[in-house]
Design an enzyme around this catalytic site. Sequence first.
Site, PDB file in Angstrom:
ATOM      1  N   ASP A 195      -1.862 -38.010  -5.455  1.00 56.92           N
ATOM      2  CA  ASP A 195      -2.629 -37.959  -6.692  1.00 56.92           C
ATOM      3  C   ASP A 195      -2.602 -36.270  -7.103  1.00 56.92           C
ATOM      4  OD1 ASP A 195      -3.943 -40.236  -4.885  1.00 56.92           O
ATOM      5  OD2 ASP A 195      -3.989 -40.966  -6.835  1.00 56.92           O
TER       6      ASP A 195
ATOM      7  N   GLU B 288      -1.272 -37.134 -17.149  1.00 56.12           N
ATOM      8  CA  GLU B 288      -0.357 -38.161 -17.014  1.00 56.12           C
ATOM      9  C   GLU B 288      -0.694 -39.220 -18.112  1.00 56.12           C
ATOM     10  OE1 GLU B 288       1.326 -38.674 -13.019  1.00 56.12           O
ATOM     11  OE2 GLU B 288       1.496 -40.595 -13.307  1.00 56.12           O
TER      12      GLU B 288
ATOM     13  N   ASP C 243      -4.186 -36.474 -13.111  1.00 52.19           N
ATOM     14  CA  ASP C 243      -3.626 -37.716 -12.856  1.00 52.19           C
ATOM     15  C   ASP C 243      -4.794 -38.764 -13.020  1.00 52.19           C
ATOM     16  OD1 ASP C 243      -1.918 -39.947 -12.088  1.00 52.19           O
ATOM     17  OD2 ASP C 243      -2.050 -39.432  -9.990  1.00 52.19           O
TER      18      ASP C 243
END
Lengths: 164, 164
Positions: free
Chosen positions: B144, B71, B7
Amino acid sequence: MIILGLDPGTALVGWGIVDTGVAHKIDTALCLGYGCITTDKSMTDSQRLLAIANGLESLLEKYKPELVSIERLFFSRNQKTVMSVSQARGVLLYVIERQGLAMTEFTPQEIKVALTGYGKAEKLQVQKMVQLLLRLPQLPKPDDAADAVAAALTAAQTVRLPRK
Amino acid sequence: MIILGLDPGTALVGWGIVDTGVAHKIDTALCLGYGCITTDKSMTDSQRLLAIANGLESLLEKYKPELVSIERLFFSRNQKTVMSVSQARGVLLYVIERQGLAMTEFTPQEIKVALTGYGKAEKLQVQKMVQLLLRLPQLPKPDDAADAVAAALTAAQTVRLPRK
């Protein structure tokens, strides 16, 4: 001082090398080369980023600049473009940092002011000033390359590195 | 299959490692670890990018993932954030490509749908589903890191790599 200017992009990263000599004189500065690192539409984002990093590494090896001057992003229209140019810019910054090189950044407006005295100068004006200042036999093209040389010249005018 | 989820961010890059085993079974998948690559506010952009690349390289060396799931950015509020997160993302993509690893990308919405069936799920719902699916003793934090594990799980559900 040998200065590498960079104009980040995804398809094209403009580059230009300016040498201000041992005495660091702007008015007798030489342009050692300019051009673009190009990537192909058929490549994935990641492949393009790898090609950009490899291209930059080749330039660093060939010209051994003491300072890198990189254009800041300064636009807001297309978010997708902002993202992909920022990705390319991130890779350039990473390669520069990994090699421990001195680095400076300017907005497009700062570069235009430094070269033409006018922050909203047209691309062609910038190209003409680059040609004039470096006594080039022809107009530097494409404008990505001219912008990169302009970034290097802006650094030459404003940055003083400690003498070794 | 060992999958690394990422992420991207500037201050924090969330990471999570999921192992679906030789049989590639999602319902018995194990979480081998999760956490964040952290960088400090006092660092320059370039120093942060270098720290992020070094952090990712350590993870790749330690866990030897066969697939990386990262992501996609999908927001538009703060252009400055978009730029800095994209720079970090560019460096992550570059390191992955340089090592020749398989890579897949999902939007936050795709990840939420894969895990919770609902594209606008709250962070806490995602964390709870990650905990449930991987039978973790506690809620994965910070979010996260949980998002990164969720990205790895999404890849586990959707990606089939050719068997060696």
